[in-house]
Motif scaffolding. Structure first.
Motif, PDB file in Angstrom:
ATOM      1  N   LEU A 188       0.829  -1.202   0.000  1.00 46.75           N
ATOM      2  CA  LEU A 188       0.000   0.000   0.000  1.00 46.75           C
ATOM      3  C   LEU A 188       0.867   1.257   0.000  1.00 46.75           C
ATOM      4  O   LEU A 188       0.525   2.259  -0.646  1.00 46.75           O
ATOM      5  CB  LEU A 188      -0.932  -0.009   1.205  1.00 46.75           C
ATOM      6  N   ALA A 189       1.992   1.229   0.727  1.00 45.77           N
ATOM      7  CA  ALA A 189       2.875   2.393   0.757  1.00 45.77           C
ATOM      8  C   ALA A 189       3.495   2.632  -0.622  1.00 45.77           C
ATOM      9  O   ALA A 189       3.674   3.787  -1.033  1.00 45.77           O
ATOM     10  CB  ALA A 189       3.971   2.191   1.799  1.00 45.77           C
ATOM     11  N   ARG A 190       3.820   1.570  -1.334  1.00 49.86           N
ATOM     12  CA  ARG A 190       4.325   1.727  -2.702  1.00 49.86           C
ATOM     13  C   ARG A 190       3.254   2.381  -3.579  1.00 49.86           C
ATOM     14  O   ARG A 190       3.551   3.259  -4.402  1.00 49.86           O
ATOM     15  CB  ARG A 190       4.695   0.369  -3.288  1.00 49.86           C
ATOM     16  N   GLN A 191       2.022   1.950  -3.395  1.00 48.99           N
ATOM     17  CA  GLN A 191       0.909   2.495  -4.168  1.00 48.99           C
ATOM     18  C   GLN A 191       0.748   3.984  -3.873  1.00 48.99           C
ATOM     19  O   GLN A 191       0.565   4.799  -4.791  1.00 48.99           O
ATOM     20  CB  GLN A 191      -0.351   1.719  -3.779  1.00 48.99           C
ATOM     21  N   LEU A 192       0.830   4.337  -2.599  1.00 47.45           N
ATOM     22  CA  LEU A 192       0.685   5.737  -2.210  1.00 47.45           C
ATOM     23  C   LEU A 192       1.856   6.571  -2.734  1.00 47.45           C
ATOM     24  O   LEU A 192       1.666   7.694  -3.214  1.00 47.45           O
ATOM     25  CB  LEU A 192       0.611   5.844  -0.687  1.00 47.45           C
ATOM     26  N   ALA A 193       3.073   6.028  -2.667  1.00 48.76           N
ATOM     27  CA  ALA A 193       4.249   6.749  -3.155  1.00 48.76           C
ATOM     28  C   ALA A 193       4.164   7.002  -4.659  1.00 48.76           C
ATOM     29  O   ALA A 193       4.661   8.019  -5.154  1.00 48.76           O
ATOM     30  CB  ALA A 193       5.514   5.969  -2.825  1.00 48.76           C
ATOM     31  N   ALA A 194       3.521   6.080  -5.386  1.00 50.44           N
ATOM     32  CA  ALA A 194       3.349   6.271  -6.825  1.00 50.44           C
ATOM     33  C   ALA A 194       2.302   7.330  -7.125  1.00 50.44           C
ATOM     34  O   ALA A 194       2.310   7.937  -8.204  1.00 50.44           O
ATOM     35  CB  ALA A 194       2.954   4.948  -7.482  1.00 50.44           C
ATOM     36  N   ALA A 195       1.394   7.560  -6.170  1.00 51.50           N
ATOM     37  CA  ALA A 195       0.287   8.490  -6.406  1.00 51.50           C
ATOM     38  C   ALA A 195       0.564   9.901  -5.901  1.00 51.50           C
ATOM     39  O   ALA A 195      -0.063  10.850  -6.353  1.00 51.50           O
ATOM     40  CB  ALA A 195      -0.987   7.964  -5.740  1.00 51.50           C
ATOM     41  N   ILE A 196       1.505  10.050  -4.960  1.00 53.38           N
ATOM     42  CA  ILE A 196       1.748  11.369  -4.370  1.00 53.38           C
ATOM     43  C   ILE A 196       3.248  11.563  -4.180  1.00 53.38           C
ATOM     44  O   ILE A 196       3.937  10.667  -3.693  1.00 53.38           O
ATOM     45  CB  ILE A 196       0.993  11.523  -3.030  1.00 53.38           C
ATOM     46  N   ASP A 197       3.732  12.733  -4.585  1.00 56.48           N
ATOM     47  CA  ASP A 197       5.150  13.063  -4.469  1.00 56.48           C
ATOM     48  C   ASP A 197       5.354  13.803  -3.150  1.00 56.48           C
ATOM     49  O   ASP A 197       5.160  15.023  -3.081  1.00 56.48           O
ATOM     50  CB  ASP A 197       5.578  13.922  -5.665  1.00 56.48           C
ATOM     51  N   HIS A 198       5.720  13.078  -2.098  1.00 61.50           N
ATOM     52  CA  HIS A 198       5.843  13.659  -0.762  1.00 61.50           C
ATOM     53  C   HIS A 198       7.007  12.970  -0.051  1.00 61.50           C
ATOM     54  O   HIS A 198       7.049  11.744   0.023  1.00 61.50           O
ATOM     55  CB  HIS A 198       4.529  13.440   0.003  1.00 61.50           C
ATOM     56  N   PRO A 199       7.964  13.730   0.491  1.00 61.98           N
ATOM     57  CA  PRO A 199       9.134  13.095   1.102  1.00 61.98           C
ATOM     58  C   PRO A 199       8.805  12.207   2.296  1.00 61.98           C
ATOM     59  O   PRO A 199       9.508  11.220   2.542  1.00 61.98           O
ATOM     60  CB  PRO A 199      10.014  14.280   1.506  1.00 61.98           C
ATOM     61  N   GLU A 200       7.754  12.513   3.032  1.00 63.40           N
ATOM     62  CA  GLU A 200       7.414  11.675   4.180  1.00 63.40           C
ATOM     63  C   GLU A 200       6.787  10.352   3.753  1.00 63.40           C
ATOM     64  O   GLU A 200       6.922   9.348   4.439  1.00 63.40           O
ATOM     65  CB  GLU A 200       6.470  12.412   5.128  1.00 63.40           C
ATOM     66  N   VAL A 201       6.080  10.346   2.609  1.00 68.29           N
ATOM     67  CA  VAL A 201       5.583   9.085   2.066  1.00 68.29           C
ATOM     68  C   VAL A 201       6.774   8.195   1.711  1.00 68.29           C
ATOM     69  O   VAL A 201       6.807   7.007   2.041  1.00 68.29           O
ATOM     70  CB  VAL A 201       4.691   9.324   0.838  1.00 68.29           C
ATOM     71  N   ALA A 202       7.773   8.790   1.064  1.00 65.28           N
ATOM     72  CA  ALA A 202       8.990   8.044   0.736  1.00 65.28           C
ATOM     73  C   ALA A 202       9.709   7.608   2.004  1.00 65.28           C
ATOM     74  O   ALA A 202      10.240   6.490   2.083  1.00 65.28           O
ATOM     75  CB  ALA A 202       9.913   8.900  -0.129  1.00 65.28           C
ATOM     76  N   GLY A 203       9.723   8.484   3.001  1.00 65.75           N
ATOM     77  CA  GLY A 203      10.368   8.137   4.268  1.00 65.75           C
ATOM     78  C   GLY A 203       9.725   6.938   4.933  1.00 65.75           C
ATOM     79  O   GLY A 203      10.411   6.055   5.465  1.00 65.75           O
ATOM     80  N   LEU A 204       8.390   6.896   4.921  1.00 64.42           N
ATOM     81  CA  LEU A 204       7.695   5.756   5.528  1.00 64.42           C
ATOM     82  C   LEU A 204       7.969   4.479   4.751  1.00 64.42           C
ATOM     83  O   LEU A 204       8.213   3.421   5.353  1.00 64.42           O
ATOM     84  CB  LEU A 204       6.194   6.026   5.579  1.00 64.42           C
ATOM     85  N   LEU A 205       7.941   4.542   3.432  1.00 68.03           N
ATOM     86  CA  LEU A 205       8.231   3.355   2.626  1.00 68.03           C
ATOM     87  C   LEU A 205       9.644   2.855   2.914  1.00 68.03           C
ATOM     88  O   LEU A 205       9.865   1.649   3.081  1.00 68.03           O
ATOM     89  CB  LEU A 205       8.061   3.670   1.139  1.00 68.03           C
ATOM     90  N   ALA A 206      10.612   3.768   2.987  1.00 66.77           N
ATOM     91  CA  ALA A 206      11.986   3.378   3.301  1.00 66.77           C
ATOM     92  C   ALA A 206      12.076   2.742   4.679  1.00 66.77           C
ATOM     93  O   ALA A 206      12.743   1.711   4.868  1.00 66.77           O
ATOM     94  CB  ALA A 206      12.904   4.601   3.230  1.00 66.77           C
ATOM     95  N   LEU A 207      11.389   3.324   5.660  1.00 67.93           N
ATOM     96  CA  LEU A 207      11.403   2.779   7.017  1.00 67.93           C
ATOM     97  C   LEU A 207      10.841   1.364   7.044  1.00 67.93           C
ATOM     98  O   LEU A 207      11.410   0.456   7.679  1.00 67.93           O
ATOM     99  CB  LEU A 207      10.586   3.694   7.942  1.00 67.93           C
ATOM    100  N   MET A 208       9.713   1.143   6.358  1.00 67.42           N
ATOM    101  CA  MET A 208       9.115  -0.184   6.311  1.00 67.42           C
ATOM    102  C   MET A 208      10.072  -1.196   5.685  1.00 67.42           C
ATOM    103  O   MET A 208      10.247  -2.309   6.194  1.00 67.42           O
ATOM    104  CB  MET A 208       7.808  -0.134   5.517  1.00 67.42           C
ATOM    105  N   LEU A 209      10.689  -0.825   4.568  1.00 59.93           N
ATOM    106  CA  LEU A 209      11.592  -1.738   3.876  1.00 59.93           C
ATOM    107  C   LEU A 209      12.782  -2.102   4.755  1.00 59.93           C
ATOM    108  O   LEU A 209      13.206  -3.269   4.819  1.00 59.93           O
ATOM    109  CB  LEU A 209      12.071  -1.111   2.569  1.00 59.93           C
ATOM    110  N   LEU A 210      13.342  -1.116   5.449  1.00 60.13           N
ATOM    111  CA  LEU A 210      14.518  -1.355   6.283  1.00 60.13           C
ATOM    112  C   LEU A 210      14.185  -2.232   7.486  1.00 60.13           C
ATOM    113  O   LEU A 210      14.959  -3.121   7.856  1.00 60.13           O
ATOM    114  CB  LEU A 210      15.116  -0.024   6.733  1.00 60.13           C
ATOM    115  N   HIS A 211      13.042  -2.006   8.107  1.00 58.95           N
ATOM    116  CA  HIS A 211      12.627  -2.864   9.224  1.00 58.95           C
ATOM    117  C   HIS A 211      12.295  -4.272   8.740  1.00 58.95           C
ATOM    118  O   HIS A 211      12.673  -5.264   9.362  1.00 58.95           O
ATOM    119  CB  HIS A 211      11.408  -2.261   9.934  1.00 58.95           C
ATOM    120  N   HIS A 212      11.571  -4.339   7.631  1.00 60.83           N
ATOM    121  CA  HIS A 212      11.130  -5.642   7.123  1.00 60.83           C
ATOM    122  C   HIS A 212      12.319  -6.478   6.656  1.00 60.83           C
ATOM    123  O   HIS A 212      12.254  -7.719   6.669  1.00 60.83           O
ATOM    124  CB  HIS A 212      10.150  -5.426   5.965  1.00 60.83           C
ATOM    125  N   ALA A 213      13.408  -5.826   6.262  1.00 62.38           N
ATOM    126  CA  ALA A 213      14.597  -6.539   5.791  1.00 62.38           C
ATOM    127  C   ALA A 213      15.205  -7.412   6.883  1.00 62.38           C
ATOM    128  O   ALA A 213      15.878  -8.400   6.589  1.00 62.38           O
ATOM    129  CB  ALA A 213      15.634  -5.542   5.287  1.00 62.38           C
TER     130      ALA A 213
END
Length: 396
Positions: A188-213
């Motif tokens: 869902l975060a990938r979907q949101l990042a594709a729909a809106i250009d916002h640094p905090e959206v990217a920040g959340l996606l990065a945070l999720m990926l790093l934790h999930h790794a």
């Protein structure tokens, strides 16, 4: 049956019905009926335009339902206004649905459930299993949420921060039942990042990926928690780490720092260290200072005390901890860890036992109980587990 295709089309079809004048609850019911019909028909007769097919079937289901209602005149007007079947418009209403599902009138649990249903395309049964509650309970929760937002128009501006908090709540639910909510939150975060250009959206996606790794290394074969310092870093997902760091660097370059970017920067420093001993704790403390300035959160300051204890020594960490309310969640566990680092095994063992009694889940309680037992065995002259002081690290 391509379940992924159905789930990806669901928010767009729902948005189209709402823009045509259907209230949210009735539109969502009609879309679910169309999805059921697709599961029945598509395996033997796949349409050329799957989205247009779903829109047509869902709109007809909506009209069938409205004709049975009391307001006959308005319902007949809607029938007269029925668009001719054809290709569906390319407008993507996913972003508006995110904002609708994160409406401030909804409780966090209802917002999460509605997001998973309307945007994620999960069934009520799947969501109920993920939350370990009866399906009827989850159905009532979703129904109440739909009624709450039925009068809200999609053209109202949304609150990005609220949407991000809802997605982070989904991510933190992790995994249970047959739905991996952490993976679903990333999708869902990938979907949101594709729909809106916002640094905090990217920040959340990065945070999720790093934790999930780090997920594969976070638990032992017996299900027990493995502290960050003891995790087998060869089991970390290096591809997810590289992607997360790349997304974070792009977001930080825009110089619009937010709390999710700061959290992701801390996670990136942990992920980038080849060993626990090589972690750049000084820079982590600096990022916690930035994060504390953004949020003024006592939980952030609690985590900062751990980082200070690593960067400047356990007594400096205990001094930072002394300024915080000892009723904070995990305060006692952090105190136990820092006292052990300082060599006070008696106090540390007692605090680990106290923290175990306050733990909110079984895995954490068992972990803290084992730390207390390990220190008691060391004080009594018995063997200690491999890992030394690092075994006490309370962080995930």
């Amino acid at each position: 049956m391509n379940e992924a295709l159905l789930r990806s089309l669901t928010p767009s079809v729902l948005g189209i019905l709402v823009r045509r004048g259907a209230d949210f609850a009735a539109a969502e019911d009609a879309v679910q009926d169309a999805l059921v019909e697709a599961v029945r028909v598509w395996p033997g007769d796949m349409p050329r335009d799957p989205k247009g097919w779903l829109v047509t079937v869902a709109w007809r289901r909506f009209l069938d339902a409205t004709r049975a209602d009391a307001s006959r005149r308005r319902r007949e007007d809607l029938v007269d206004e029925e668009p001719a079947p054809g290709p569906a418009p390319a407008t993507d209403d996913t972003l508006q649905l995110y904002f609708l599902c994160a409406h401030p009138s909804l409780t966090p649990s209802s917002a999460v459930a509605l997001t998973l249903r309307a945007v994620g395309g999960l069934t009520t049964r799947q969501i109920a299993r993920a939350y370990l509650v009866p399906e009827a309970t989850m159905a009532q929760r979703i129904s109440r949420a739909k009624r709450t937002v039925s009068g809200v128009r999609l053209d109202r501006p949304g609150d990005v921060a609220t949407v991000l908090r809802v997605l982070y709540l989904v991510f933190n639910e992790g995994y249970s039942g047959d739905v991996d909510l952490a993976a679903e939150a990333i999708r869902l975060a990938r979907q949101l990042a594709a729909a809106i250009d916002h640094p905090e959206v990217a920040g959340l996606l990065a945070l999720m990926l790093l934790h999930h790794a780090r997920r594969a290394a976070r638990t032992a074969p017996d299900g027990s928690l493995v502290p960050l310092a003891e995790q087998d870093r060869s089991r970390w997902d290096t591809r997810a780490i590289a992607e997360g760091i790349g997304i974070l660097q792009t977001a930080l370059s825009r110089d619009r720092l937010g709390e999710f970017q700061a959290q992701a920067a801390i996670a990136a420093l942990h992920a980038d260290a080849p060993t626990a001993q090589e972690t750049d704790w000084v820079q982590i403390v600096e990022w916690y200072d930035e994060l504390a300035g953004l949020t003024d959160s006592p939980v952030v300051r609690l985590n900062r005390a751990v980082a200070v204890g690593e960067a400047d020594g356990p007594r400096a960490g205990l001094a930072a901890l002394a300024a915080l309310d000892d009723s904070l969640p995990r305060h006692t566990a952090v105190a136990a860890y820092l006292h052990e680092r300082d060599g006070d095994l008696t106090v540390a063992a007692r605090l680990y036992a106290d923290a175990a009694g306050k733990a909110t889940n079984l895995a954490e309680r068992d972990h803290l109980t084992r730390q207390a037992a390990r220190l008691n065995a060391r004080r009594d002259g018995g063997p200690s587990k491999a890992g030394g002081d690092r075994a006490a690290d309370p962080r995930p």
